[in-house]
Design a protein around this motif. Structure first.
Motif, short mmCIF file in Angstrom:
data_model
loop_
_atom_site.label_atom_id
_atom_site.label_comp_id
_atom_site.label_asym_id
_atom_site.label_seq_id
_atom_site.Cartn_x
_atom_site.Cartn_y
_atom_site.Cartn_z
N ASN A 134 -27.83 70.42 111.12
CA ASN A 134 -28.51 69.12 111.66
C ASN A 134 -27.53 68.32 112.68
N SER A 135 -27.90 67.56 113.59
CA SER A 135 -27.23 66.78 114.11
C SER A 135 -27.30 65.14 113.83
N SER A 136 -26.22 64.60 113.58
CA SER A 136 -26.17 63.05 113.11
C SER A 136 -24.87 62.53 113.42
N LEU A 137 -24.92 61.30 113.59
CA LEU A 137 -23.65 60.35 113.83
C LEU A 137 -23.66 59.25 112.79
N GLU A 138 -22.60 58.87 112.07
CA GLU A 138 -22.62 57.97 111.24
C GLU A 138 -20.97 57.56 111.01
N GLN A 139 -20.92 56.37 111.05
CA GLN A 139 -19.72 55.45 110.87
C GLN A 139 -19.01 55.57 109.30
N SER A 169 -18.40 45.43 133.64
CA SER A 169 -19.17 45.79 132.39
C SER A 169 -17.87 45.73 131.27
N ALA A 170 -18.35 45.70 130.20
CA ALA A 170 -17.32 45.93 129.00
C ALA A 170 -17.61 47.29 128.61
N THR A 171 -16.07 47.84 128.21
CA THR A 171 -16.05 49.27 127.53
C THR A 171 -15.53 49.25 126.04
N ARG A 172 -16.36 50.19 125.35
CA ARG A 172 -15.87 50.27 123.99
C ARG A 172 -15.54 51.70 123.78
N THR A 173 -14.31 51.64 123.07
CA THR A 173 -14.06 53.00 122.50
C THR A 173 -14.25 53.45 121.10
N LEU A 174 -14.69 54.45 120.75
CA LEU A 174 -14.94 55.21 119.53
C LEU A 174 -14.02 56.30 119.12
N GLN A 175 -13.57 56.21 117.73
CA GLN A 175 -12.98 57.70 117.67
C GLN A 175 -13.66 58.44 116.85
N VAL A 176 -13.94 59.67 117.16
CA VAL A 176 -15.28 60.36 116.68
C VAL A 176 -14.50 61.71 116.25
N LYS A 177 -14.84 62.42 115.02
CA LYS A 177 -14.53 63.70 114.44
C LYS A 177 -15.57 64.40 114.64
N ALA A 178 -15.65 65.41 115.65
CA ALA A 178 -16.88 66.23 115.77
C ALA A 178 -16.80 67.57 114.83
N ARG A 179 -18.15 67.86 114.49
CA ARG A 179 -18.19 69.01 113.50
C ARG A 179 -19.24 69.99 114.12
N PRO A 180 -18.98 70.84 115.02
CA PRO A 180 -19.84 71.62 115.99
C PRO A 180 -20.37 72.62 114.89
N PRO A 221 -15.94 54.77 106.46
CA PRO A 221 -15.47 53.52 105.83
C PRO A 221 -14.18 52.98 106.70
N ASP A 222 -13.39 53.92 107.51
CA ASP A 222 -12.46 53.43 108.10
C ASP A 222 -12.53 52.78 109.45
N GLY A 223 -13.83 53.05 109.92
CA GLY A 223 -14.32 52.63 111.45
C GLY A 223 -14.53 53.71 112.39
N SER A 224 -14.20 54.77 111.86
CA SER A 224 -14.10 55.79 113.09
C SER A 224 -15.84 56.45 112.61
N TRP A 225 -16.10 57.63 113.60
CA TRP A 225 -17.29 58.14 113.52
C TRP A 225 -17.16 59.51 113.25
N ARG A 226 -18.21 59.99 112.52
CA ARG A 226 -18.47 61.63 112.21
C ARG A 226 -19.57 62.09 112.83
N ALA A 227 -19.57 62.92 113.89
CA ALA A 227 -20.73 63.55 114.36
C ALA A 227 -20.73 65.06 113.95
N GLU A 228 -22.10 65.17 113.44
CA GLU A 228 -22.47 66.68 113.20
C GLU A 228 -23.29 67.25 114.47
#
Length: 77
Positions: A17-22, A2-13, A24-31
């Motif tokens: 509301n909960s959301s996940l969006e990419q 199986s292939a694996t993929r790694t995401l860089q995520v900045k979490a804001r607890p 512009p720099d390719g990283s992700w932001r999680a609310e």
């Protein structure tokens, strides 16, 4: 194999509301609604990423940064 993929995520607890969006720099932001207590925000992040990519929660793992805002999340596809 199986292939694996790694995401860089900045979490804001503690967000409204909960959301996940990419970003512009390719990283992700999680609310995340959950507070950063007893791993609740990390559990919500795993569930949110799994739902977004159509994976099971067992296929999503926080590889590093479990105690901070910047996390590396590994997806097993």
């Amino acid at each position: 194999m199986s292939a694996t993929r790694t995401l860089q995520v900045k979490a804001r607890p503690g967000a409204r509301n909960s959301s996940l969006e990419q970003q512009p720099d390719g990283s992700w932001r999680a609310e995340l609604k959950a507070p950063p207590v007893d791993g609740k925000a990390n559990a919500e992040l795993v569930a949110l990423v799994a739902k977004h990519f159509g994976l099971r929660k067992s296929q999503v793992k926080i590889r590093s940064g479990a105690g901070g805002r910047m996390k590396l999340v590994e997806l097993a596809e």
